[in-house]
Scaffold this motif. Structure first.
Motif, PDB file in Angstrom:
ATOM      1  N   TYR A  57      23.731  37.489  60.037  1.00  0.00           N
ATOM      2  CA  TYR A  57      23.399  36.337  58.926  1.00  0.00           C
ATOM      3  C   TYR A  57      24.171  35.139  59.374  1.00  0.00           C
ATOM      4  CZ  TYR A  57      21.345  40.132  55.976  1.00  0.00           C
ATOM      5  OH  TYR A  57      20.575  41.118  55.641  1.00  0.00           O
ATOM      6  N   ASP A  58      23.695  34.490  60.391  1.00  0.00           N
ATOM      7  CA  ASP A  58      24.542  33.496  61.330  1.00  0.00           C
ATOM      8  C   ASP A  58      23.948  32.315  60.845  1.00  0.00           C
ATOM      9  OD1 ASP A  58      22.125  34.090  62.560  1.00  0.00           O
ATOM     10  OD2 ASP A  58      23.169  34.047  64.547  1.00  0.00           O
ATOM     11  N   LYS A  59      23.043  32.240  60.133  1.00  0.00           N
ATOM     12  CA  LYS A  59      22.432  30.716  60.055  1.00  0.00           C
ATOM     13  C   LYS A  59      22.333  30.581  58.524  1.00  0.00           C
ATOM     14  CE  LYS A  59      19.165  31.104  63.863  1.00  0.00           C
ATOM     15  NZ  LYS A  59      20.113  31.874  64.512  1.00  0.00           N
ATOM     16  N   GLY A  78      21.997  26.490  51.503  1.00  0.00           N
ATOM     17  CA  GLY A  78      23.467  27.160  51.599  1.00  0.00           C
ATOM     18  C   GLY A  78      23.469  28.510  51.685  1.00  0.00           C
ATOM     19  N   ARG A  79      21.995  28.884  51.700  1.00  0.00           N
ATOM     20  CA  ARG A  79      21.800  30.349  51.614  1.00  0.00           C
ATOM     21  C   ARG A  79      21.833  30.817  53.113  1.00  0.00           C
ATOM     22  NH1 ARG A  79      16.265  31.343  48.668  1.00  0.00           N
ATOM     23  NH2 ARG A  79      17.065  33.710  48.831  1.00  0.00           N
ATOM     24  N   ARG A  80      22.694  32.040  53.383  1.00  0.00           N
ATOM     25  CA  ARG A  80      22.866  32.457  54.889  1.00  0.00           C
ATOM     26  C   ARG A  80      21.444  33.399  54.990  1.00  0.00           C
ATOM     27  NH1 ARG A  80      28.558  35.290  55.339  1.00  0.00           N
ATOM     28  NH2 ARG A  80      27.722  35.801  57.500  1.00  0.00           N
ATOM     29  N   PHE A  81      21.171  33.353  56.251  1.00  0.00           N
ATOM     30  CA  PHE A  81      20.044  34.066  56.784  1.00  0.00           C
ATOM     31  C   PHE A  81      19.993  34.524  58.326  1.00  0.00           C
ATOM     32  CE2 PHE A  81      18.537  30.199  57.428  1.00  0.00           C
ATOM     33  CZ  PHE A  81      17.517  30.159  58.754  1.00  0.00           C
ATOM     34  N   PHE A  82      18.970  35.311  58.396  1.00  0.00           N
ATOM     35  CA  PHE A  82      18.836  35.337  60.014  1.00  0.00           C
ATOM     36  C   PHE A  82      17.228  35.542  60.134  1.00  0.00           C
ATOM     37  CE2 PHE A  82      19.349  40.009  59.128  1.00  0.00           C
ATOM     38  CZ  PHE A  82      18.341  40.578  59.808  1.00  0.00           C
ATOM     39  N   TRP A  83      16.785  35.440  61.532  1.00  0.00           N
ATOM     40  CA  TRP A  83      15.250  35.373  61.738  1.00  0.00           C
ATOM     41  C   TRP A  83      15.117  36.765  61.980  1.00  0.00           C
ATOM     42  CZ3 TRP A  83      12.048  31.909  60.186  1.00  0.00           C
ATOM     43  CH2 TRP A  83      12.676  30.253  60.199  1.00  0.00           C
TER      44      TRP A  83
END
Length: 321
Positions: A127-129, A134-139
């Motif tokens: 979860y590097d984005k 301000g919520r962390r996520f990844f594609w």
């Protein structure tokens, strides 16, 4: 069998079961039959044992009483402390695991609440984005979503279609990930801390019982521990807002359990009662035969505790056997 607190109650397995494993199985089977009888269709049983008897208990008791189809799982508890079954040796592999045999009263209608572990460091790094909120996520690849759902996410800016990607991708948010589902290997419990330790020889960590109780019951359900020991199940069930009933043949064990409950009592704690039964020979010897029959059947070798009124134990789960 080692009962804590009274030298007169300390007996070895061989002394207690002079007839060997078959006598032990006969003794336990009668008690499991009663546990099965009072268990609701939505209830489950968790029976803790070690390598000495786990195969016998599963095949000769639980499969026969609950039915093979109602076997759910064999949980392997890797102990990081306490009483190992074997110290190992030159020709012996050390044993540091026990079995917790998990059966349901009804395979189609039992209570099950998925339990999870926190994500490990490697999973967290994915979860590097961070989005504008301000919520962390990844594609993540979007393979099973419908076209309608894809269009909805595209409109929200939570999905994208890249020319070089095989599948559409969507934002997988960290705050929606509940963690890694618990499997059948339970090796994530720490040593029993000083604030929890009571000196009972077979004491289990409260975190172990918390996982079991949360998994197989909901608030307001009843947890039965017919071999209460040091009272871990009872203390945890009380803290998790479950009704409970605990039984033990050792008066000392009941007193230890009561002391644990007193330590966590506050203004919102529901009342409970402690019942200690003592009988003398003459009273039992001259009791009416039918009364004696009812009395002896009702005894599970134990001393009951009852919580929050209501009927005793007909409500739910058998735990920590």
């Amino acid at each position: 069998e080692v009962i804590w607190g009274d030298a007169g109650e300390v007996r070895s397995f061989q002394d207690r079961w002079a007839g060997g494993i078959s006598h032990y199985i006969d003794w336990l089977k009668e008690r499991v039959e009663e546990m099965h009888r009072i268990l609701k269709p939505t209830g489950s049983i968790f029976l803790h044992c070690d390598w000495h008897a786990n195969a016998y208990i599963r095949v000769l008791i639980l499969d026969k009483i609950f039915g093979e189809d109602n076997f759910n799982s064999e949980i392997i508890w890797e102990r990081s402390f306490g009483t190992g079954s074997s110290k190992g040796g030159a020709k012996k592999i050390p044993v540091n695991v026990d079995s917790i045999l998990y059966y349901n009263k009804n395979k189609n209608g039992y209570i099950f609440n998925l339990q999870t572990r926190p994500l490990n460091e490697g999973a967290m790094k994915r979860y590097d984005k961070v989005d504008a909120d301000g919520r962390r996520f990844f594609w993540a690849d979007m393979r099973t979503y419908s076209q309608e759902r894809l269009n909805e996410l595209l409109e929200k800016g939570e999905a994208k279609i890249s020319p070089n990607a095989k599948n559409p991708r969507y934002k997988k948010y960290l705050d929606k990930n509940k963690g890694t589902p618990i499997d059948t290997l339970w090796n994530d419990f720490d040593f029993i801390g000083n604030n929890e330790r009571i000196g009972y020889p077979t004491q289990k960590p409260e975190a172990l019982l918390e996982r079991i109780i949360k998994m197989a019951s909901n608030e307001g359900d009843t947890v039965l521990d017919p071999f209460a020991g040091g009272g871990t199940t009872i203390a945890v069930a009380d803290r998790l807002n479950r009704r409970w009933l605990g039984v033990d043949q050792s008066v000392q064990a009941i007193k230890v359990t009561e002391f644990r409950l007193q330590k966590q009592t506050d203004l919102f704690t529901a009342p409970y009662t402690v019942q200690l039964h003592k009988y003398d020979y003459d009273t039992l010897r001259y009791k009416d035969a039918f009364e004696f029959e009812s009395w002896i059947i009702a005894q599970c070798g134990g001393t009951p505790q009852n919580k929050k009124g209501g009927d005793k134990g007909t409500d739910g789960k058998a735990a920590d056997g």
